[in-house]
Scaffold this motif. Sequence first.
Motif, PDB file in Angstrom:
ATOM      1  N   THR A   6       0.855  -1.182   0.000  1.00 14.36           N
ATOM      2  CA  THR A   6       0.000   0.000   0.000  1.00 14.36           C
ATOM      3  C   THR A   6       0.899   1.243   0.000  1.00 14.36           C
ATOM      4  O   THR A   6       2.110   1.146   0.171  1.00 14.36           O
ATOM      5  CB  THR A   6      -0.956  -0.006   1.208  1.00 14.36           C
ATOM      6  OG1 THR A   6      -1.755   1.189   1.200  1.00 14.36           O
ATOM      7  CG2 THR A   6      -0.184  -0.059   2.516  1.00 14.36           C
ATOM      8  N   SER A   7       0.304   2.414  -0.193  1.00 14.10           N
ATOM      9  CA  SER A   7       1.097   3.650  -0.200  1.00 14.10           C
ATOM     10  C   SER A   7       0.169   4.849  -0.122  1.00 14.10           C
ATOM     11  O   SER A   7      -1.056   4.723  -0.198  1.00 14.10           O
ATOM     12  CB  SER A   7       1.959   3.750  -1.476  1.00 14.10           C
ATOM     13  OG  SER A   7       1.140   4.035  -2.610  1.00 14.10           O
ATOM     14  N   ASP A   8       0.769   6.014   0.021  1.00  9.63           N
ATOM     15  CA  ASP A   8       0.078   7.299  -0.134  1.00  9.63           C
ATOM     16  C   ASP A   8      -1.172   7.407   0.730  1.00  9.63           C
ATOM     17  O   ASP A   8      -2.258   7.753   0.248  1.00  9.63           O
ATOM     18  CB  ASP A   8      -0.257   7.542  -1.609  1.00  9.63           C
ATOM     19  CG  ASP A   8       0.991   7.702  -2.463  1.00  9.63           C
ATOM     20  OD1 ASP A   8       1.481   8.834  -2.582  1.00  9.63           O
ATOM     21  OD2 ASP A   8       1.500   6.679  -2.971  1.00  9.63           O
ATOM     22  N   TRP A   9      -1.016   7.152   2.019  1.00  7.05           N
ATOM     23  CA  TRP A   9      -2.136   7.312   2.938  1.00  7.05           C
ATOM     24  C   TRP A   9      -2.512   8.791   3.078  1.00  7.05           C
ATOM     25  O   TRP A   9      -3.667   9.118   3.264  1.00  7.05           O
ATOM     26  CB  TRP A   9      -1.782   6.737   4.308  1.00  7.05           C
ATOM     27  CG  TRP A   9      -1.695   5.244   4.339  1.00  7.05           C
ATOM     28  CD1 TRP A   9      -1.815   4.384   3.280  1.00  7.05           C
ATOM     29  CD2 TRP A   9      -1.469   4.421   5.494  1.00  7.05           C
ATOM     30  NE1 TRP A   9      -1.681   3.081   3.698  1.00  7.05           N
ATOM     31  CE2 TRP A   9      -1.465   3.068   5.056  1.00  7.05           C
ATOM     32  CE3 TRP A   9      -1.270   4.686   6.845  1.00  7.05           C
ATOM     33  CZ2 TRP A   9      -1.274   2.009   5.935  1.00  7.05           C
ATOM     34  CZ3 TRP A   9      -1.071   3.622   7.717  1.00  7.05           C
ATOM     35  CH2 TRP A   9      -1.074   2.303   7.265  1.00  7.05           C
ATOM     36  N   VAL A  42       3.711  -9.121   6.185  1.00  8.37           N
ATOM     37  CA  VAL A  42       4.377  -7.817   6.103  1.00  8.37           C
ATOM     38  C   VAL A  42       3.463  -6.829   5.386  1.00  8.37           C
ATOM     39  O   VAL A  42       2.917  -7.142   4.327  1.00  8.37           O
ATOM     40  CB  VAL A  42       5.711  -7.907   5.318  1.00  8.37           C
ATOM     41  CG1 VAL A  42       6.442  -6.563   5.375  1.00  8.37           C
ATOM     42  CG2 VAL A  42       6.592  -9.024   5.860  1.00  8.37           C
ATOM     43  N   VAL A  43       3.312  -5.643   5.956  1.00  7.43           N
ATOM     44  CA  VAL A  43       2.610  -4.544   5.291  1.00  7.43           C
ATOM     45  C   VAL A  43       3.639  -3.478   4.945  1.00  7.43           C
ATOM     46  O   VAL A  43       4.374  -3.008   5.825  1.00  7.43           O
ATOM     47  CB  VAL A  43       1.505  -3.941   6.175  1.00  7.43           C
ATOM     48  CG1 VAL A  43       0.898  -2.697   5.515  1.00  7.43           C
ATOM     49  CG2 VAL A  43       0.411  -4.969   6.440  1.00  7.43           C
ATOM     50  N   VAL A  44       3.709  -3.107   3.665  1.00  8.30           N
ATOM     51  CA  VAL A  44       4.633  -2.075   3.196  1.00  8.30           C
ATOM     52  C   VAL A  44       3.835  -0.830   2.827  1.00  8.30           C
ATOM     53  O   VAL A  44       2.897  -0.901   2.019  1.00  8.30           O
ATOM     54  CB  VAL A  44       5.419  -2.557   1.959  1.00  8.30           C
ATOM     55  CG1 VAL A  44       6.325  -1.447   1.442  1.00  8.30           C
ATOM     56  CG2 VAL A  44       6.238  -3.793   2.300  1.00  8.30           C
ATOM     57  N   VAL A  45       4.199   0.298   3.412  1.00 10.29           N
ATOM     58  CA  VAL A  45       3.585   1.591   3.073  1.00 10.29           C
ATOM     59  C   VAL A  45       4.663   2.405   2.364  1.00 10.29           C
ATOM     60  O   VAL A  45       5.592   2.916   3.000  1.00 10.29           O
ATOM     61  CB  VAL A  45       3.077   2.339   4.314  1.00 10.29           C
ATOM     62  CG1 VAL A  45       2.306   3.595   3.909  1.00 10.29           C
ATOM     63  CG2 VAL A  45       2.198   1.428   5.172  1.00 10.29           C
ATOM     64  N   SER A 238       0.508   0.771  -6.017  1.00 20.18           N
ATOM     65  CA  SER A 238      -0.768   0.368  -5.408  1.00 20.18           C
ATOM     66  C   SER A 238      -1.801   1.488  -5.459  1.00 20.18           C
ATOM     67  O   SER A 238      -2.998   1.238  -5.417  1.00 20.18           O
ATOM     68  CB  SER A 238      -0.555  -0.039  -3.951  1.00 20.18           C
ATOM     69  OG  SER A 238      -0.127   1.081  -3.188  1.00 20.18           O
ATOM     70  N   GLY A 239      -1.329   2.757  -5.529  1.00 26.51           N
ATOM     71  CA  GLY A 239      -2.245   3.889  -5.456  1.00 26.51           C
ATOM     72  C   GLY A 239      -2.632   4.196  -4.021  1.00 26.51           C
ATOM     73  O   GLY A 239      -2.255   3.487  -3.082  1.00 26.51           O
ATOM     74  N   ALA A 240      -3.402   5.262  -3.844  1.00 25.24           N
ATOM     75  CA  ALA A 240      -3.835   5.697  -2.514  1.00 25.24           C
ATOM     76  C   ALA A 240      -5.062   4.900  -2.065  1.00 25.24           C
ATOM     77  O   ALA A 240      -5.829   4.418  -2.897  1.00 25.24           O
ATOM     78  CB  ALA A 240      -4.162   7.188  -2.534  1.00 25.24           C
ATOM     79  N   PRO A 252      -9.671   2.537  -9.011  1.00 24.03           N
ATOM     80  CA  PRO A 252     -10.020   1.617  -7.920  1.00 24.03           C
ATOM     81  C   PRO A 252      -9.162   1.880  -6.696  1.00 24.03           C
ATOM     82  O   PRO A 252      -8.058   2.430  -6.788  1.00 24.03           O
ATOM     83  CB  PRO A 252      -9.737   0.232  -8.519  1.00 24.03           C
ATOM     84  CG  PRO A 252      -8.732   0.483  -9.597  1.00 24.03           C
ATOM     85  CD  PRO A 252      -9.049   1.839 -10.153  1.00 24.03           C
ATOM     86  N   ARG A 253      -9.666   1.475  -5.556  1.00 25.95           N
ATOM     87  CA  ARG A 253      -8.953   1.677  -4.303  1.00 25.95           C
ATOM     88  C   ARG A 253      -8.753   0.333  -3.616  1.00 25.95           C
ATOM     89  O   ARG A 253      -9.708  -0.439  -3.438  1.00 25.95           O
ATOM     90  CB  ARG A 253      -9.733   2.645  -3.397  1.00 25.95           C
ATOM     91  CG  ARG A 253      -9.663   4.094  -3.888  1.00 25.95           C
ATOM     92  CD  ARG A 253      -8.232   4.571  -3.833  1.00 25.95           C
ATOM     93  NE  ARG A 253      -8.025   5.921  -4.351  1.00 25.95           N
ATOM     94  CZ  ARG A 253      -7.394   6.201  -5.482  1.00 25.95           C
ATOM     95  NH1 ARG A 253      -6.953   5.212  -6.239  1.00 25.95           N
ATOM     96  NH2 ARG A 253      -7.193   7.431  -5.861  1.00 25.95           N
ATOM     97  N   GLY A 254      -7.501   0.059  -3.265  1.00 29.24           N
ATOM     98  CA  GLY A 254      -7.188  -1.207  -2.637  1.00 29.24           C
ATOM     99  C   GLY A 254      -5.706  -1.339  -2.399  1.00 29.24           C
ATOM    100  O   GLY A 254      -4.991  -0.344  -2.243  1.00 29.24           O
ATOM    101  N   ALA A 255      -5.197  -2.580  -2.373  1.00 31.04           N
ATOM    102  CA  ALA A 255      -3.785  -2.863  -2.145  1.00 31.04           C
ATOM    103  C   ALA A 255      -3.432  -4.157  -2.850  1.00 31.04           C
ATOM    104  O   ALA A 255      -4.304  -4.982  -3.149  1.00 31.04           O
ATOM    105  CB  ALA A 255      -3.503  -2.965  -0.642  1.00 31.04           C
TER     106      ALA A 255
END
Length: 397
Positions: A6-9, A42-45, A238-240, A252-255
């Motif tokens: 995921t990214s761009d919170w 693992v979660v990658v931001v 991944s987008g925001a 779309p929104r997701g991960a």
Amino acid sequence: MRILHTSDWHIGRTFHGYATEEHLEQVLLAMAALVREHGVEVVVVAGDVFDHSAPKAEAFALLNRAVARLREAGAVVVLTSGNHDGPARLGHLADFAAHGGVHVRTDLASIASPVMIDDDAGPLALYGLPYLHPALLAGAYPEFSGTTHAEALGFAMDLVRADQAERGCRWVVAAHCFAQNAGEQVRETREDGGLTEERDITRGGLDLVPVSVLEGPDYVALGHIHGRVTFTDRVRYSGAPLRYSFGEKDKPRGAWLVEMGAGEPGSAPIEVTWLDLPMPRQVARLRGTLAELVTPGSHEEAREAWVEVVLTDDVLPHEAMRSLRERYPYAVTLTHEPTNRVEQASRGYAERVRGLSETELLSEFLAFVRDGHGPSEAENLVLAEAIAARDAAEVAG
């Protein structure tokens, strides 16, 4: 190994002045549920955790809650700083947080120091690269003399490759940049006051990074672009997790869920799956006259959405936004684009006034400056009286 990319919170960003923290927290809560459901390890931001370099206390509190939920769901968390983040603030207490399974990568001097994670397939080195401004990178590494982001990321990747070669294990890189395949045109969508502008970011090329610079890892988790993009099976955006502008309406929104097996470094088998995240509020664009848009039963799908309105009335109705918000409580932008404006603009001045009497000329002028709305009957009487008075004065003179 199961990795959620995921990214761009952008914690702290507003939607045309309206707070989004409540919606973002709902989405991040759903993300923690996905971590638990899919057994993510693992979660990658990948950068832009915050929207500002000096986030408010409430933004830190939201981040703490979100990360705590991800840890409770069983995942190690790796966050990197993006161009919106203040590295020093995001990285505050990073050493302390690492003892709790939360790894914050903001230090340029630690580019080649990975987070080491083990599973049944063996060790994996995860390199979290902070946003690499060339001037700041040169300050940390005197041997670096580049001036572009591509050169900065290329230098960093060389450091990472040298470290990975010694470790000889599977490896993942998280980076925050504008990646581009050769020959492609890259555009960034920006919005201001409801008007959408596309800016060609290839101009000058200083921000662009060829995808080839990122070759080698088993997976590259990219951040910076707010829509999901797949360059190769192993290099993706991944987008925001939220839509932060009307320009992101259809994205779309997701991960990405990346499942990685055992294998040689750089060629470990992977399977990548898109996981949708909920949308607490949709976005909608409406166009028409005020009467059309506020008619009961019209555009029911937009009643609870963020709404951008383009009114096509000849004259902007009085208190139009108030009327719109009675039907669409979350209407946030209003643009006036009269239908007649284009028609009038297509006719030259000489063509519009040719052969007109004085009364007609004044009428045409009012229609032009009022987007097609000519004088009313009362205004015509005033104009006629003014012309008659002038004519009488000339005769008397």
